[in-house]
Design an enzyme around this catalytic site. Structure first.
Site, mmCIF file in Angstrom:
data_model
loop_
_atom_site.group_PDB
_atom_site.id
_atom_site.type_symbol
_atom_site.label_atom_id
_atom_site.label_comp_id
_atom_site.label_asym_id
_atom_site.label_seq_id
_atom_site.Cartn_x
_atom_site.Cartn_y
_atom_site.Cartn_z
ATOM 1 N N PHE A 176 -8.026 12.302 -0.031
ATOM 2 C CA PHE A 176 -8.524 11.954 -1.381
ATOM 3 C C PHE A 176 -9.866 12.620 -1.689
ATOM 4 C CE2 PHE A 176 -4.994 9.255 -1.317
ATOM 5 C CZ PHE A 176 -4.765 8.818 -2.606
ATOM 6 N N CYS A 179 -0.884 2.919 -10.569
ATOM 7 C CA CYS A 179 -1.768 1.981 -9.856
ATOM 8 C C CYS A 179 -3.251 2.232 -10.066
ATOM 9 C CB CYS A 179 -1.449 2.023 -8.368
ATOM 10 S SG CYS A 179 0.145 1.288 -7.995
ATOM 11 N N PHE A 182 0.814 -1.221 0.000
ATOM 12 C CA PHE A 182 0.000 0.000 0.000
ATOM 13 C C PHE A 182 0.847 1.270 0.000
ATOM 14 C CE2 PHE A 182 -2.601 -3.377 1.706
ATOM 15 C CZ PHE A 182 -3.792 -3.203 1.011
ATOM 16 N N LEU A 183 2.142 1.148 -0.267
ATOM 17 C CA LEU A 183 2.984 2.353 -0.215
ATOM 18 C C LEU A 183 2.549 3.364 -1.271
ATOM 19 C CD1 LEU A 183 5.025 2.312 -2.852
ATOM 20 C CD2 LEU A 183 6.254 0.644 -1.486
HETATM 21 N N1 LIG Z 1 4.267 1.779 -7.749
HETATM 22 C C1 LIG Z 1 3.445 1.841 -6.713
HETATM 23 O O1 LIG Z 1 3.196 2.885 -6.146
HETATM 24 C C2 LIG Z 1 2.780 0.581 -6.209
HETATM 25 C C3 LIG Z 1 2.167 0.596 -4.966
HETATM 26 C C4 LIG Z 1 1.565 -0.555 -4.497
HETATM 27 C C5 LIG Z 1 1.560 -1.707 -5.276
HETATM 28 N N2 LIG Z 1 2.147 -1.680 -6.505
HETATM 29 C C6 LIG Z 1 2.146 -2.931 -7.278
HETATM 30 O O2 LIG Z 1 3.432 -3.514 -7.148
HETATM 31 C C7 LIG Z 1 3.808 -4.167 -8.363
HETATM 32 C C8 LIG Z 1 5.125 -3.591 -8.885
HETATM 33 O O3 LIG Z 1 4.902 -2.233 -9.210
HETATM 34 P P1 LIG Z 1 6.127 -1.242 -9.536
HETATM 35 O O4 LIG Z 1 5.546 0.121 -9.651
HETATM 36 O O5 LIG Z 1 7.223 -1.501 -8.569
HETATM 37 O O6 LIG Z 1 6.545 -1.787 -10.976
HETATM 38 P P2 LIG Z 1 7.832 -1.367 -11.839
HETATM 39 O O7 LIG Z 1 7.401 -1.459 -13.244
HETATM 40 O O8 LIG Z 1 8.421 -0.102 -11.299
HETATM 41 O O9 LIG Z 1 8.888 -2.531 -11.525
HETATM 42 C C9 LIG Z 1 8.698 -3.862 -11.889
HETATM 43 C C10 LIG Z 1 10.067 -4.498 -12.071
HETATM 44 O O10 LIG Z 1 9.901 -5.909 -12.214
HETATM 45 C C11 LIG Z 1 10.866 -6.370 -13.123
HETATM 46 N N3 LIG Z 1 10.506 -7.719 -13.607
HETATM 47 C C12 LIG Z 1 9.576 -8.070 -14.536
HETATM 48 N N4 LIG Z 1 9.534 -9.402 -14.669
HETATM 49 C C13 LIG Z 1 10.439 -9.922 -13.800
HETATM 50 C C14 LIG Z 1 10.842 -11.251 -13.452
HETATM 51 N N5 LIG Z 1 10.274 -12.322 -14.009
HETATM 52 N N6 LIG Z 1 11.817 -11.407 -12.540
HETATM 53 C C15 LIG Z 1 12.380 -10.339 -11.939
HETATM 54 N N7 LIG Z 1 12.028 -9.052 -12.211
HETATM 55 C C16 LIG Z 1 11.069 -8.860 -13.126
HETATM 56 C C17 LIG Z 1 10.874 -5.309 -14.202
HETATM 57 O O11 LIG Z 1 12.039 -5.378 -15.003
HETATM 58 C C18 LIG Z 1 10.790 -4.039 -13.354
HETATM 59 O O12 LIG Z 1 12.056 -3.517 -13.023
HETATM 60 C C19 LIG Z 1 2.629 -3.970 -9.324
HETATM 61 O O13 LIG Z 1 1.770 -5.080 -9.223
HETATM 62 C C20 LIG Z 1 1.943 -2.741 -8.760
HETATM 63 O O14 LIG Z 1 0.570 -2.708 -9.070
HETATM 64 C C21 LIG Z 1 2.773 -0.583 -6.980
#
Ligand SMILES: NC(=O)c1ccc[n+]([C@@H]2O[C@H](COP(=O)([O-])OP(=O)(O)OC[C@H]3O[C@@H](n4cnc5c(N)ncnc54)[C@H](O)[C@@H]3O)[C@@H](O)[C@H]2O)c1
Length: 474
Positions: free
Chosen positions: A255, A266, A155-156
């Site tokens: 919000f 997200c 949830f960050l």
């Molecule tokens: N960004 C946010 O604020 C946030 C907050 C809460 C939840 N989320 C969720 O967390 C998840 C990640 O989001 P993010 O923003 O960090 O994504 P991101 O796109 O910044 O990072 C994802 C990383 O995963 C890597 N990757 C892809 N396939 C891979 C594999 N098989 N093995 C290893 N690495 C692999 C990619 O190269 C990339 O660097 C998503 O499901 C997102 O919905 C994101």
């Protein structure tokens, strides 16, 4: 504890760095070789306040390493977090290919007990598929190893991610295995020292909780944006309404800000994915259709206002944009309202000059070669010769700008404030044509601005100012 984190993106890096900071030994794995090479050189590929320091400190202490070597990373971690991307697929459903690839990789390389923790936002039922894929890989190798799959949605908030991870409102754990539950309780205990905010539940409920939270947040903003349109028609001020309802403890203040739409990595994809999940399950989530429709309209609001003021043919006009990131504190441009604004202005022949405190490198990557778009190093340069300023992201440094200098530099002193940062009356009093979102306070055109003779005090009482302005207009 020995930890492996799949994914070195916004969530993976924050998770890895914060767990290392508590003394754990963390291997962070990514399939993107360039990203890992940069991290190994000490370069942090994303803008997140406080993250660089954490990464450098823990890497130097040998508690945090970055690798593309899946076998070594899986061998390293007893607890393995999957924090890879789950973007929207063609049909709106979350694309979980990266999560499933990570699961197969784990199954292929594990040699002993693992707790696999799904931190990526994934549709309900994905943990079952992850469990199945690992079992398949083990069966292929003809080995039987114990493992558990749990759901631990993240949830960050980008821009405050370190703080959110270190002091979470709650940690949701979908876990149906006692041993895994105990391990994760121990892992999270340092983050929950002053109060236990861990909520244990079944895996499916945990998966759904993440989507429910983001959909609720999006719904609040879209609701306020609809009301903002009504407030404009009825001569009310959405900012007053916001304060009025936010004071109700049942509603709360978060919000509730009307503006030029929500975006980011997200909310858009998660609302879409939840709607899709509903459709697939035969439950139409009508409210989500409305939430998305309002947002699509809202993200065009600034462009519609520019067109209403300057016409559809914007050739010969330069527009200043303040803010490109989807929200302050991040360099993330994914689904940012600025993308639509820039594209639509340029399509109508306008030139754009933009400034963002963090997103300039990413913007450079997107638009660096386009002659219509200039990316400049400070907000005042952006407004030089501009027909109007569009405030798209509510960065703090935009809150109290030097309006006098701005006015002197602009071709016409027009501000479209997509985040309601400024007071309409004050800006009108300074000779600006000001348009906020849902704000019906009197807008004095530049020619009708109240000029106070030198030495005379401007009235501080808003009602008195209003009377003076309406007299000036009359
Ligand atoms: N960004 C946010 O604020 C946030 C907050 C809460 C939840 N989320 C969720 O967390 C998840 C990640 O989001 P993010 O923003 O960090 O994504 P991101 O796109 O910044 O990072 C994802 C990383 O995963 C890597 N990757 C892809 N396939 C891979 C594999 N098989 N093995 C290893 N690495 C692999 C990619 O190269 C990339 O660097 C998503 O499901 C997102 O919905 C994101």
């Amino acid at each position: 504890m020995k930890i492996c984190v799949f994914g070195a993106g916004y969530v993976g890096l924050v998770t890895a760095a914060c767990l290392a900071e508590m003394g754990n030994s963390v291997a962070c794995l990514d399939v993107d070789g360039q990203r890992i090479a940069a991290l190994q050189r000490g370069e942090v590929p994303i803008h997140e306040p406080g993250l660089d320091g954490l990464i450098h400190r823990n890497a130097a202490a040998d508690r945090l390493l970055f690798t593309t070597d899946a076998a070594a990373a899986v061998a390293h971690g007893t607890v393995i977090f999957i924090a890879v991307g789950t973007p929207a697929g063609e049909d709106g459903a979350a694309d979980v290919d990266a999560v499933l690839a990570a699961a197969s990789t784990i199954g292929r390389h594990m040699r002993d007990y693992k707790v696999v923790v799904d931190k990526s936002t994934v549709p309900v039922g994905t943990a079952d598929t992850v469990r199945h894929l690992i079992a398949q890989e083990l069966a292929r190798r003809d080995v039987a190893l114990p493992y558990a799959v749990v759901s631990n949605p993240e949830f960050l908030k980008e821009g405050a991610a370190i703080d959110d991870f270190m002091r979470p409102d709650r940690v949701i754990l979908g876990c149906e295995n006692e041993q895994a539950g105990l391990l994760l309780r121990a892992l999270y205990a340092p983050f929950l020292r002053n109060r236990d905010r861990m909520l244990m539940m079944d895996v499916r409920s945990a998966e759904l909780t993440k989507y429910a939270a983001n959909a609720m947040l999006a719904a609040r903003i879209s609701f306020m944006n609809e009301l903002a349109a009504l407030a404009e028609r009825l001569g009310a001020d959405i900012e007053a309404v916001r304060r009025g309802i936010g004071a109700d403890s049942r509603i709360g203040t978060h919000f509730l800000y009307a503006g030029c739409g929500w975006g980011g990595s997200c909310l858009p994809k998660d609302v879409k994915a939840l709607a899709r999940m509903g459709a697939e399950a035969g439950v139409q989530l009508a409210i989500l259709d409305a939430v998305q429709a309002v947002n699509q309209r809202q993200r065009r609001l600034l462009v519609d206002r520019v067109v209403a003021r300057f016409g559809d043919d914007l050739r010969g006009h330069l527009f200043a944009l303040w803010g490109l990131a989807f929200k302050p504190g991040t360099d993330d441009l994914r689904e940012a309202p600025s993308l639509i604004v820039v594209q639509e202005l340029v399509e109508r022949g306008a030139r754009v000059r933009a400034f963002d405190p963090a997103a300039m490198p990413r913007a450079q990557h997107l638009w660096g070669t386009l002659p219509e778009i200039a990316l400049v190093g400070d907000p005042l340069t952006a407004v030089e010769g501009a027909s109007a300023l569009l405030v798209v992201t509510e960065w703090r440094e935009f809150r109290s700008p030097d309006f006098v200098s701005m006015r002197a530099r602009m071709r016409s002193p027009v501000i479209f404030d997509g985040r309601n940062l400024y007071e309409p009356e004050m800006l009108a009093g300074m000779g600006f044509e000001y348009v906020g979102v849902g704000r019906a306070a009197p807008m004095a055109p530049a020619s009708a601005a109240v000029i106070h003779p030198p030495g005379a005090q401007a009235p501080t009482d808003p009602m008195e100012r209003k009377i003076l302005q309406s007299e000036a207009v009359a």
